[in-house]
Design a protein around this motif. Structure first.
Motif, short mmCIF file in Angstrom:
data_model
loop_
_atom_site.label_atom_id
_atom_site.label_comp_id
_atom_site.label_asym_id
_atom_site.label_seq_id
_atom_site.Cartn_x
_atom_site.Cartn_y
_atom_site.Cartn_z
N ILE A 152 5.84 28.19 49.13
CA ILE A 152 5.96 28.09 47.68
C ILE A 152 5.53 29.42 47.05
CG2 ILE A 152 5.64 25.60 47.56
CD1 ILE A 152 2.68 26.09 46.82
N LYS A 153 5.92 29.59 45.78
CA LYS A 153 5.58 30.82 45.08
C LYS A 153 4.07 30.88 44.84
CE LYS A 153 8.36 31.82 41.55
NZ LYS A 153 8.84 31.81 40.14
N LEU A 154 3.45 31.98 45.25
CA LEU A 154 1.99 32.09 45.12
C LEU A 154 1.60 33.50 44.68
CD1 LEU A 154 0.76 30.33 48.40
CD2 LEU A 154 0.40 29.53 46.06
N GLY A 208 -2.68 25.17 31.85
CA GLY A 208 -3.71 24.38 32.54
C GLY A 208 -3.93 24.83 33.97
N ILE A 209 -4.50 23.93 34.74
CA ILE A 209 -4.89 24.28 36.12
C ILE A 209 -3.67 24.69 36.94
CG2 ILE A 209 -7.00 22.91 36.13
CD1 ILE A 209 -5.52 20.66 37.54
N HIS A 210 -3.94 25.48 37.98
CA HIS A 210 -2.87 26.13 38.74
C HIS A 210 -2.36 25.20 39.85
CE1 HIS A 210 -0.44 29.11 40.58
NE2 HIS A 210 -1.01 30.15 39.98
N LEU A 211 -1.22 24.56 39.59
CA LEU A 211 -0.74 23.54 40.52
C LEU A 211 -0.28 24.14 41.86
CD1 LEU A 211 1.06 21.45 37.79
CD2 LEU A 211 -1.11 20.91 38.89
N ASN A 212 0.17 25.40 41.84
CA ASN A 212 0.63 26.00 43.11
C ASN A 212 -0.55 26.37 44.02
OD1 ASN A 212 2.86 26.09 41.31
ND2 ASN A 212 3.88 27.51 42.70
N ASN A 240 13.71 21.31 30.53
CA ASN A 240 13.05 22.61 30.48
C ASN A 240 12.73 22.99 29.03
OD1 ASN A 240 15.51 23.35 29.45
ND2 ASN A 240 15.79 25.12 30.76
N SER A 241 12.04 24.12 28.85
CA SER A 241 11.50 24.43 27.52
C SER A 241 12.62 24.54 26.48
CB SER A 241 10.67 25.69 27.56
OG SER A 241 11.44 26.76 28.03
N LEU A 242 13.78 25.08 26.88
CA LEU A 242 14.87 25.22 25.92
C LEU A 242 15.39 23.83 25.51
CD1 LEU A 242 17.69 27.83 26.09
CD2 LEU A 242 18.18 25.51 25.44
N1 COA Z 1 0.58 25.49 37.56
C1 COA Z 1 1.45 26.23 38.28
N2 COA Z 1 2.66 26.59 37.84
C2 COA Z 1 3.02 26.15 36.63
C3 COA Z 1 2.17 25.37 35.82
C4 COA Z 1 0.90 25.05 36.33
N3 COA Z 1 0.03 24.34 35.62
N4 COA Z 1 2.81 25.09 34.67
C5 COA Z 1 4.02 25.67 34.74
N5 COA Z 1 4.15 26.31 35.94
C6 COA Z 1 5.28 27.10 36.41
C7 COA Z 1 6.46 26.26 36.85
O1 COA Z 1 6.35 25.87 38.19
C8 COA Z 1 7.60 27.23 36.64
O2 COA Z 1 7.61 28.11 37.74
P1 COA Z 1 8.86 29.02 38.14
O3 COA Z 1 8.47 30.40 37.81
O4 COA Z 1 9.01 28.82 39.60
O5 COA Z 1 10.04 28.55 37.36
C9 COA Z 1 7.15 28.01 35.41
O6 COA Z 1 5.74 27.85 35.32
C10 COA Z 1 7.73 27.51 34.14
O7 COA Z 1 7.50 26.11 34.10
P2 COA Z 1 8.63 25.13 33.64
O8 COA Z 1 8.18 23.75 33.95
O9 COA Z 1 9.95 25.58 34.16
O10 COA Z 1 8.52 25.46 32.11
P3 COA Z 1 8.90 24.62 30.89
O11 COA Z 1 8.65 25.51 29.74
O12 COA Z 1 10.24 24.06 31.07
O13 COA Z 1 7.85 23.38 30.84
C11 COA Z 1 5.59 22.50 30.88
C12 COA Z 1 6.54 23.63 30.42
C13 COA Z 1 4.19 22.88 30.46
C14 COA Z 1 6.00 21.17 30.24
C15 COA Z 1 5.68 22.32 32.40
O14 COA Z 1 5.63 23.60 33.01
C16 COA Z 1 4.56 21.49 32.96
O15 COA Z 1 4.59 20.28 32.88
N6 COA Z 1 3.55 22.17 33.57
C17 COA Z 1 2.46 21.50 34.20
C18 COA Z 1 1.35 21.26 33.21
C19 COA Z 1 0.23 20.50 33.89
O16 COA Z 1 0.39 19.35 34.23
N7 COA Z 1 -0.88 21.19 34.14
C20 COA Z 1 -1.93 20.61 34.92
C21 COA Z 1 -2.81 19.71 34.16
S1 COA Z 1 -3.89 20.60 33.11
#
Ligand code: COA
Length: 559
Positions: free
Chosen positions: A252-254, A340-344, A11-13
């Motif tokens: 999932i969270k939306l 970036g793009i919204h994975l959820n 995670n980020s920390l």
């Molecule tokens: N879409 C949807 N949700 C996202 C997201 C994305 N692109 N990036 C982060 N989140 C959400 C996580 O699911 C998490 O949700 P939670 O509220 O349920 O905990 C929250 O944001 C924090 O993300 P987390 O991974 O816990 O944070 P982090 O600081 O430890 O890590 C990243 C940061 C950027 C390394 C990691 O979030 C990540 O890999 N994100 C995806 C980036 C990506 O691949 N984007 C798509 C391609 S552009």
């Protein structure tokens, strides 16, 4: 020192500690807490001088802590014990909180204290306090503890403690007929981003996240007053709060209106235009203007940018670009600039492949609008963490100023080998060289703000304290520069020259051809990785780029 980070996830920390310790020239490796035997194997392979657990959900096995110094980072002040440290502190409105670094022993959080740090606790969201104050305090405390490891005179102090139980949903429950807005906000803030507050909406069980205060609207306590974009407004006994995100039971969270499409029947409560509302309310895109500078904020939850959010932000950007200003500052949100793009929302779509395609195109449209802006100089003020496409979207601005301490993940491959777009093939090589760009993409490692500036990816790293004041002062100076017209002319000429060399459309088409393969091709890696990410699936191995002790080359050289 050889330091093994043992963590539930990177995670980020954990990323921040990893990067800071590497910058201090320690030999750092990471193992995810998958099972006792895997952790034991990591210790055997790496032979660490010190084991640090920045984020664990279970105890370190006795076989490890009996033989090695293991330091646990506890997100609570000295003497605090229990798994819901920050949750209680926020729920109870404490004024000061902190972190402590404890030596692992049989009893959880009860070992002697190696270091600690405190901070003023603001009434914010748990995840936000964790990403800002807790992380900064953790860096100070962990570095102090690491230094003490080589001090023969240092003796960690044993303290008596007070154990707090895990916070349960009964402790978090909202009584909509009794709780005022401040209480509702504190309860949802204390549960953000996990586990949320269990509640019922539209007769369905769900968990609430992402609460925002509302200062004008009122209604019968507990009633739904209306919706704005993707958020819904619910009345309390003395006002109302906005709920931005919801996890329906089993889902999932939306964004709230996506989680409950029936919310479309609620009255729409629009805000007129982009100007920042003077009174607290839900406003994800907000604009302010001063001294020839337009400031555009986009407070998108978790930094995730859906197709609709990209489109709305692009409309706001084009509107801002039509204002009589000389500089536009893209402020992003307080916790994240963009991830970036919204994975959820992609995961929840009828066709995730089609939605991925629509989302990346909307993201590219936005990046292209920023790149083609020839009426203002643009600045990305990256005050919150950024990942993947978000890091490159920022680079589409003429200048990127980043807050010291921000964690960047400027690569895509961790998400199922995603190729990435956002014009990174145009934006990155001139900054870091072709080899540098390849290395960044291949290594998939987090990067400190200061390192991003050192390699030339971003332009300036500004002190964390007063970051946005500093940004505003610099932007106003930029707008007041007597040479601003000349600078804009140079910018236009450079864009024309670049376009003549290779049109933006060509970079975009090449990147999207690869992305098309990621979304529609025979290899499902992106869809699998996204699904696991969105559902927070537990890790079953530690990737080799983190578990350096498992690197075959290293194993050979260590015999
Ligand atoms: N879409 C949807 N949700 C996202 C997201 C994305 N692109 N990036 C982060 N989140 C959400 C996580 O699911 C998490 O949700 P939670 O509220 O349920 O905990 C929250 O944001 C924090 O993300 P987390 O991974 O816990 O944070 P982090 O600081 O430890 O890590 C990243 C940061 C950027 C390394 C990691 O979030 C990540 O890999 N994100 C995806 C980036 C990506 O691949 N984007 C798509 C391609 S552009």
């Amino acid at each position: 020192m050889r330091i093994l980070l043992l963590a539930h996830t990177f995670n980020s920390l954990t990323q921040r500690l990893f990067s800071e310790l590497v910058a201090l020239e320690h030999d750092v490796s990471v193992e995810f807490d998958i099972s006792d035997t895997v952790s034991e194997e990591a210790v055997r392979l790496f032979r660490p001088d010190l084991i640090i657990a920045p984020y664990l959900k279970r105890a370190i096995p006795e076989t490890i802590w009996l033989r090695h110094t293991c330091l646990i980072l506890h997100p609570g002040i000295v003497g605090d014990r229990g798994p819901s440290a920050l949750d209680w502190a926020i729920r109870d409105g404490l004024r000061e909180w902190g972190v402590s670094v404890l030596q692992a022993e049989a009893e959880m959080d009860a070992g002697p204290v190696w270091a600690a740090a405190t901070f003023p606790l603001r009434p914010g969201r748990k995840a936000s306090v964790y990403r800002h104050e807790t992380t900064e305090a953790a860096v100070r405390a962990v570095i102090a503890a690491v230094n003490r490891k080589s001090d023969p005179d240092f003796k960690p102090e044993r303290v008596s403690g007070q154990s707090h139980p895990p916070m349960r949903q009964t402790d978090r429950a909202i009584d909509w007929q009794r709780d005022d807005s401040a209480t509702v906000l504190a309860k949802i803030n204390a549960a953000d981003s996990f586990p949320g507050v269990a509640d019922t909406l539209f007769g369905q069980p769900c968990h609430l996240f992402d609460a925002v205060p509302e200062s004008m609207l009122k209604g019968a306590p507990g009633s739904l007053i209306g919706r704005r974009e993707t958020a819904i407004c619910r009345a309390t006994v003395n006002g109302a709060v906005w709920i931005g995100h919801i996890r329906p039971a089993g889902g999932i969270k939306l964004p709230a209106t996506l989680a409950f499409p029936v919310a479309a029947d609620l009255p729409e409560l629009p805000l007129a235009g982009y100007w920042k509302s003077p009174a607290p309310t839900w406003q994800d895109i907000a604009y302010e203007e001063a001294a020839g500078v337009g400031f555009l904020s986009f407070e998108f939850y978790n930094g995730a940018m859906s197709t609709a959010q990209c489109q709305r932000l692009m409309a706001a950007f084009l509107w801002a670009a039509a204002r009589p200003t000389s500089v536009i500052v893209l402020r992003g949100g307080s916790d994240f600039w963009s991830n970036g793009i919204h994975l959820n929302t992609i995961e929840a779509a009828d066709s995730p492949a089609d939605e991925s395609w629509a989302n990346i195109n909307a993201m590219d449209d936005l990046a292209e609008a920023i790149l083609r802006c020839d009426t203002q100089l643009t600045v990305a003020a990256v005050g919150g963490n950024a990942g993947a496409g978000g890091c490159f979207l920022a680079r589409a601005a003429d200048f990127v100023w980043v807050r010291d301490g921000v964690m960047l993940n400027p690569h895509y491959k961790n998400m199922g080998n995603l190729y990435g777009s956002e014009f990174w093939t145009y934006l990155l090589p001139p900054r870091v060289g072709a080899a540098g760009a390849r290395a960044m993409m291949r290594q998939r490692l987090p990067m400190l703000a200061v390192a991003a500036v050192k390699i030339g990816f971003y332009d300036a790293c500004l002190p964390a304290r007063g970051f946005h004041v500093d940004v505003a002062r610099r932007a106003v100076e930029m707008a007041a520069d007597p040479d601003i017209r000349e600078k804009l002319a140079v910018k236009r000429a450079k864009r024309l020259a670049d376009e003549a060399l290779k049109p933006l459309a060509a970079y975009r088409a090449e990147e999207l051809q690869e992305m098309n393969r990621n979304f529609y091709g025979f290899d499902p890696a992106f869809h699998v990785a996204r699904h696991r990410f969105v559902y927070r699936s537990a890790h079953s191995w530690t990737p080799l780029h983190l578990a350096r002790h498992r690197d075959p080359a290293r194993l050979v050289s260590h015999g």
